[in-house]
Write a protein that holds these residues in place. Structure first.
Motif, short mmCIF file in Angstrom:
data_model
loop_
_atom_site.label_atom_id
_atom_site.label_comp_id
_atom_site.label_asym_id
_atom_site.label_seq_id
_atom_site.Cartn_x
_atom_site.Cartn_y
_atom_site.Cartn_z
N GLU A 86 5.45 -60.73 57.05
CA GLU A 86 5.38 -59.40 56.41
C GLU A 86 4.30 -58.17 56.27
O GLU A 86 3.56 -59.10 56.42
CB GLU A 86 5.46 -59.59 55.08
N LEU A 87 5.47 -57.29 56.98
CA LEU A 87 4.27 -56.13 57.33
C LEU A 87 3.88 -55.32 56.10
O LEU A 87 5.48 -54.70 56.12
CB LEU A 87 4.49 -55.73 58.56
N THR A 88 3.00 -54.52 56.14
CA THR A 88 3.10 -53.00 55.35
C THR A 88 2.76 -52.25 56.02
O THR A 88 1.48 -52.12 56.82
CB THR A 88 2.57 -53.22 54.08
N PHE A 89 3.68 -50.50 56.11
CA PHE A 89 2.44 -49.72 57.05
C PHE A 89 2.19 -49.38 56.38
O PHE A 89 2.20 -48.76 55.24
CB PHE A 89 4.34 -48.88 57.10
N THR A 90 1.28 -48.27 56.92
CA THR A 90 0.38 -47.09 56.79
C THR A 90 1.67 -45.57 56.72
O THR A 90 2.94 -46.39 57.20
CB THR A 90 -0.73 -46.41 57.75
N THR A 124 7.69 -51.90 53.95
CA THR A 124 7.26 -53.11 54.49
C THR A 124 8.28 -53.32 55.57
O THR A 124 9.71 -52.46 55.23
CB THR A 124 7.25 -53.69 53.59
N PHE A 125 8.55 -54.67 56.39
CA PHE A 125 9.27 -55.63 57.09
C PHE A 125 9.19 -56.32 56.83
O PHE A 125 7.53 -57.11 57.64
CB PHE A 125 8.95 -54.82 58.41
N ALA A 126 10.26 -58.10 56.97
CA ALA A 126 9.60 -58.73 57.07
C ALA A 126 10.67 -59.27 58.04
O ALA A 126 11.57 -59.29 58.55
CB ALA A 126 10.04 -59.80 55.33
N LEU A 127 9.72 -59.90 58.97
CA LEU A 127 10.47 -60.65 60.36
C LEU A 127 10.41 -62.25 59.83
O LEU A 127 9.42 -62.70 59.38
CB LEU A 127 10.01 -60.38 61.20
N ARG A 128 12.04 -63.10 60.40
CA ARG A 128 11.62 -64.23 59.93
C ARG A 128 11.35 -65.09 61.63
O ARG A 128 12.13 -64.07 62.15
CB ARG A 128 13.17 -64.64 59.59
N VAL A 129 10.77 -65.93 61.35
CA VAL A 129 10.15 -66.85 61.97
C VAL A 129 11.02 -68.44 62.16
O VAL A 129 10.20 -68.84 60.66
CB VAL A 129 9.16 -66.34 62.92
N LYS A 130 11.44 -68.93 63.31
CA LYS A 130 11.68 -70.14 63.02
C LYS A 130 10.44 -71.23 63.63
O LYS A 130 10.24 -71.00 63.94
CB LYS A 130 13.04 -70.69 64.58
#
Length: 109
Positions: free
Chosen positions: A26-30, A73-79
């Motif tokens: 999970e990334l939080t952006f400026t 924010t953006f959440a990225l699923r990774v196997k």
């Protein structure tokens, strides 16, 4: 820095969490990061392409982008690794960093 111009300076925070066997980044952006990410995802979606995500120089995922994404924010699923072995995500970010938020001052290190 990648060809998009998006770098860690466009993030105000981030965390990798484990949801066995997968992971979520999970990334939080400026505010500048939010604008740039929206521009990038808009351009990529119009071209019918994918967007590659790198952590510490290692590719972790390249999802297809279907639409412009405007969010703080953006959440990225990774196997993850079936069976619970050490995954690529754990190798890249360090097993000790799973479930520990990355404070903004450490993002550019």
């Amino acid at each position: 820095e990648r060809p998009t111009g998006f770098t860690a300076k466009h993030l105000s925070g981030g965390v990798v969490t484990k949801d066995f066997p997968d992971y979520a980044i999970e990334l939080t952006f400026t505010s500048e990061g939010k604008r740039l990410f929206a521009d990038i995802t808009d351009r990529v979606s119009q071209q019918g392409g994918s967007l590659s995500f790198y952590v510490n120089g290692a590719l972790v995922n390249s999802p297809v982008v279907l639409a412009k994404i405007v969010s703080d924010t953006f959440a990225l699923r990774v196997k993850g690794t079936p069976g619970g072995g050490l995954s690529d995500v754990e190798r890249v970010v360090g097993k000790e960093n799973i479930n520990n938020p990355c404070p903004p001052e450490e993002l550019n290190q």
